[in-house]
Design an enzyme around this catalytic site. Structure first.
Site, PDB file in Angstrom:
ATOM      1  N   ARG A  77       0.887  -1.494   0.255  1.00  0.00           N
ATOM      2  CA  ARG A  77      -0.020  -0.184  -0.037  1.00  0.00           C
ATOM      3  C   ARG A  77       0.288   1.029   0.027  1.00  0.00           C
ATOM      4  NH1 ARG A  77      -4.106  -0.979   4.933  1.00  0.00           N
ATOM      5  NH2 ARG A  77      -2.389  -2.124   5.608  1.00  0.00           N
TER       6      ARG A  77
ATOM      7  N   ASP B 289       2.237   4.684  -0.857  1.00  0.00           N
ATOM      8  CA  ASP B 289       2.087   6.699   0.338  1.00  0.00           C
ATOM      9  C   ASP B 289       1.550   6.663  -1.293  1.00  0.00           C
ATOM     10  OD1 ASP B 289       1.718   5.329   2.449  1.00  0.00           O
ATOM     11  OD2 ASP B 289       3.567   5.651   2.960  1.00  0.00           O
TER      12      ASP B 289
ATOM     13  N   ARG C 220      11.608   5.474   3.316  1.00  0.00           N
ATOM     14  CA  ARG C 220      11.809   6.091   3.366  1.00  0.00           C
ATOM     15  C   ARG C 220      12.512   7.174   4.434  1.00  0.00           C
ATOM     16  NH1 ARG C 220       7.276   9.892   3.071  1.00  0.00           N
ATOM     17  NH2 ARG C 220       6.328   8.298   3.540  1.00  0.00           N
TER      18      ARG C 220
END
Length: 270
Positions: free
Chosen positions: A51, A53, A199
């Site tokens: 999923r 972002d 990230r």
């Protein structure tokens, strides 16, 4: 009948993967397109491998969806691409093997984060897919620091915790390569990822590359097992989900059971 769909998308204009009322999401667009080509009022529900972002892109996203028997033509790829917007593209669709689950059957996900560290090499045409940083990066230092994070660990220091969800992951690869003058790419492979984990991992290594932090700093953060505010979660636009790997067909169901038992309702976001 369960189907597997492989797709690519530019995440720039999407509010992430997951369907949200009143917002444009990849899941919402894909489900609406499926309902259109199948001529049904009820939207089918798709389940993805990762999923992503808001702003994150994908070249290797995989989903599964249950479709009514007898309503799926062999040209599903062509029909879907005929109604999908230009920033989404289906690259393959087929009946899924028995036991296939796009999310839980996956062995690992591979993400790539792209960074430009040279003003001369900056390309306005890639501004939505490559992060620009001000200082040049030392790839050797970054690889040395990244290697110390490999293996199975509690990555709570790089994740947003969720009640009842584990933050233990197995990081299989975390490497840096200068692919062109001024362009550095980080390849990150793990069995699964927590929310914003990729990230945050990349964000812990960049200050090593530009000399602001020592080579041991990311490993020290990892050992703390607590989200560290000193770690910058880098912007989403530099990140792309490149590949999801699955076992052989006869191992799909076993892998899905194993993943559910060991991780529960884990997030697999970058």
């Amino acid at each position: 009948m369960r189907w597997r769909i492989d797709l690519r998308y530019d995440g720039t204009e999407f509010h992430g993967w997951a369907r949200q009322a009143g917002l444009r999401t990849v899941q919402g667009v894909l489900e609406q397109s499926l309902a259109t080509v199948l001529r049904q009022q009820e939207l089918p529900t798709v389940t993805c491998a990762g999923r992503t972002d808001t702003g994150v892109h994908a070249r290797g996203q995989v989903v599964h969806v249950w479709l009514p028997d007898g309503q799926v033509a062999r040209d599903l790829v062509h029909r879907l691409n005929g109604v999908l917007p230009d920033d989404v593209w289906v690259s393959g669709a087929s009946e899924a093997a028995e036991g296939f689950d796009a999310r839980f059957s996956a062995l690992w996900r591979r993400y790539v984060y792209r960074i430009c560290d040279d003003n001369i090499a900056k390309d306005p045409l890639t501004r939505n897919h490559v992060l620009r940083v001000l200082a040049p990066l030392d790839v050797d230092r970054m690889n040395e620091a990244s290697t110390r994070l490999l293996g199975e660990h509690d990555f709570a220091a790089f994740c947003r915790r969720r009640v009842g969800a584990t933050t233990v992951r197995t990081l299989r690869e975390f490497s840096w390569t200068r692919t062109a003058p001024g362009l550095v790419e980080a390849t990150v492979i793990a069995d699964a990822f927590c929310h914003s984990m990729v990230r945050a991992l990349v964000g812990s290594i960049v200050p090593v590359g530009d000399g602001r932090r020592g080579i041991d700093w990311p490993a020290t953060v990892l050992a703390g097992k607590v989200r560290d505010s000193a770690v910058t979660v880098l912007p989403a636009h530099g990140l792309t989900l490149e590949e999801v790997r699955y076992p052989a067909d006869d191992q799909l169901a076993a892998r899905a059971t194993e993943a559910r038992n060991t991780r529960g309702e884990v997030h697999t976001r970058g």
